[in-house]
Enzyme design. Structure first.
Site, PDB file in Angstrom:
ATOM      1  NE  ARG A  37      -3.781  -2.286   0.229  1.00 23.15           N
ATOM      2  CZ  ARG A  37      -4.687  -2.558  -0.684  1.00 23.15           C
ATOM      3  NH1 ARG A  37      -4.825  -1.756  -1.726  1.00 23.15           N
ATOM      4  NH2 ARG A  37      -5.451  -3.626  -0.590  1.00 23.15           N
ATOM      5  CG  HIS A  67       1.931  -9.064  -6.682  1.00 22.67           C
ATOM      6  ND1 HIS A  67       1.492  -7.771  -6.886  1.00 22.67           N
ATOM      7  CD2 HIS A  67       0.891  -9.869  -7.029  1.00 22.67           C
ATOM      8  CE1 HIS A  67       0.237  -7.792  -7.316  1.00 22.67           C
ATOM      9  NE2 HIS A  67      -0.144  -9.051  -7.417  1.00 22.67           N
ATOM     10  CE1 TYR A  70      -2.609  -6.423  -4.730  1.00 28.82           C
ATOM     11  CE2 TYR A  70      -2.667  -5.813  -2.400  1.00 28.82           C
ATOM     12  CZ  TYR A  70      -2.707  -6.783  -3.396  1.00 28.82           C
ATOM     13  OH  TYR A  70      -2.844  -8.101  -3.045  1.00 28.82           O
ATOM     14  CG  HIS A 107      -2.988  -5.776 -10.079  1.00 26.09           C
ATOM     15  ND1 HIS A 107      -3.818  -5.565  -8.996  1.00 26.09           N
ATOM     16  CD2 HIS A 107      -2.526  -7.048  -9.950  1.00 26.09           C
ATOM     17  CE1 HIS A 107      -3.858  -6.660  -8.246  1.00 26.09           C
ATOM     18  NE2 HIS A 107      -3.070  -7.565  -8.805  1.00 26.09           N
ATOM     19  CD  GLU A 142      -2.925 -10.596 -10.607  1.00 27.98           C
ATOM     20  OE1 GLU A 142      -3.872 -10.979  -9.886  1.00 27.98           O
ATOM     21  OE2 GLU A 142      -1.878 -10.089 -10.141  1.00 27.98           O
ATOM     22  CG  ASP A 176      -6.220 -14.081  -9.620  1.00 30.77           C
ATOM     23  OD1 ASP A 176      -7.339 -14.581  -9.380  1.00 30.77           O
ATOM     24  OD2 ASP A 176      -5.482 -13.634  -8.729  1.00 30.77           O
ATOM     25  CG  HIS A 179      -8.235 -11.453 -10.619  1.00 31.13           C
ATOM     26  ND1 HIS A 179      -7.011 -10.810 -10.636  1.00 31.13           N
ATOM     27  CD2 HIS A 179      -8.671 -11.385  -9.330  1.00 31.13           C
ATOM     28  CE1 HIS A 179      -6.727 -10.370  -9.429  1.00 31.13           C
ATOM     29  NE2 HIS A 179      -7.711 -10.714  -8.615  1.00 31.13           N
ATOM     30  CG  HIS A 211      -1.964 -15.048  -8.809  1.00 29.22           C
ATOM     31  ND1 HIS A 211      -2.121 -13.697  -9.045  1.00 29.22           N
ATOM     32  CD2 HIS A 211      -0.688 -15.210  -8.399  1.00 29.22           C
ATOM     33  CE1 HIS A 211      -0.976 -13.076  -8.792  1.00 29.22           C
ATOM     34  NE2 HIS A 211      -0.096 -13.977  -8.394  1.00 29.22           N
ATOM     35  CG  ASP A 224      -9.733  -9.065  -6.771  1.00 31.65           C
ATOM     36  OD1 ASP A 224      -9.706 -10.237  -6.342  1.00 31.65           O
ATOM     37  OD2 ASP A 224      -8.711  -8.358  -6.859  1.00 31.65           O
ATOM     38  CG  HIS A 226      -8.363 -13.551  -3.943  1.00 33.89           C
ATOM     39  ND1 HIS A 226      -6.989 -13.557  -4.046  1.00 33.89           N
ATOM     40  CD2 HIS A 226      -8.808 -12.896  -5.052  1.00 33.89           C
ATOM     41  CE1 HIS A 226      -6.623 -12.931  -5.144  1.00 33.89           C
ATOM     42  NE2 HIS A 226      -7.709 -12.511  -5.765  1.00 33.89           N
ATOM     43  CD  GLU A 256      -2.451 -13.378  -5.447  1.00 37.47           C
ATOM     44  OE1 GLU A 256      -1.574 -12.535  -5.618  1.00 37.47           O
ATOM     45  OE2 GLU A 256      -3.535 -13.388  -6.092  1.00 37.47           O
TER      46      GLU A 256
END
Length: 275
Positions: A37, A67, A70, A107, A142, A176, A179, A211, A224, A226, A256
């Protein structure tokens, strides 16, 4: 053996991350390059990195997946946000040259109202400016669920990005499962047709990793969310088909899924290996 692992924190260092992977019988793992973040990256320690290299060698690890945070959005309408994305992308690629990691996932971002075509143009500006021929890392796009103004909601958008990259041989895609299902690709009802579409539009040679995530949301929800393997709308059967599929079984898989205890990843890894 199936190459599979969870997302692991590197807050305690890379050697510890490697040991944490072994605790759940993983032979690969995914990690955030920096605060997911935020933007600050922890300085690398050569001894710490060497410890991970030794663990990977001794335990026949598959490729690791880094990764991006975000907060990286290459196609924002805000110049400051794009400049932050440029800084993060450039810095991450340079740092990954010092790590035993071959894959860098991000992303594609949200065009924030500018339109897909403009968004892809902005993404390509950064990719083509900061990738180089000798880099060892494959940059991985992704697949996204399609919420809001996300780019990457379908295979055509990912293909358009790859088409515009100069160093195409350094590009790849990460599917993913949560996704793509939320985005409208029915991997539960017809996995084979989805893979055929991927191959026809992008090319199966660009698929570098997967993923593995179940979903809390229904098919084509564009949400989204999970879930643990077998506890969502995808169900267990599709994951058996994925990890045993001739075109997929040799790829690295990354979990994830939400876990109260990181050791619970072992249950999912054991289940997936049992197939």
């Amino acid at each position: 053996m199936l190459m599979i692992g969870p997302h692991i924190s590197i807050a305690g260092g890379f050697t510890k991350a490697g040991r944490d992977a072994l605790l759940v019988d993983a032979n690969t793992f995914q990690f955030f390059t920096r605060n997911p973040r935020g933007g600050k990256a922890k300085a690398l320690d050569a001894k710490d990195v060497a410890g991970l290299v030794a663990i990977m060698k001794d335990n026949q690890f598959g490729p690791l997946l880094a990764h991006a945070p975000y907060t990286l959005n290459m196609c924002s309408a805000t110049p400051e946000t794009r400049e932050f994305a440029r800084m993060v992308f450039k810095g991450d690629l340079e740092r990954l040259e010092e790590l035993p990691c071959q894959l860098y996932n991000f992303h594609p971002g949200s065009h924030t109202g500018q339109g897909v075509e403009k968004g892809i143009e902005l993404i390509l500006e950064i990719l083509n400016a900061h990738m180089w021929e000798e880099q060892k890392t494959t940059v991985v796009l992704e697949t996204m669920s399609g919420k809001g103004t996300e780019i990457g909601r379908n295979f055509q958008e990912l293909k358009a990005i790859i088409d515009g990259v100069i160093l195409k041989e350094k590009m790849g895609v990460c599917i993913d499962t949560c996704h793509v299902y939320s985005g409208g690709y029915d991997i539960v009802g017809n996995l084979e047709a989805v893979l055929e579409d991927f191959d026809r539009i992008i090319g199966i040679n660009y698929l570098k990793c997967i993923h593995l995530n179940d979903s809390l949301m229904p098919f084509k929800s564009n949400k989204d969310r999970h879930e643990k393997i077998g506890f969502g709308t995808l169900g267990v059967d599709v994951f058996q088909k994925i990890v045993t599929h001739p075109s997929l079984k040799d790829l690295p898989f990354f979990l994830e899924t939400p876990q109260e205890n990181p050791l619970d990843y072992k249950k999912e890894i054991d289940l997936l290996r049992s197939f």
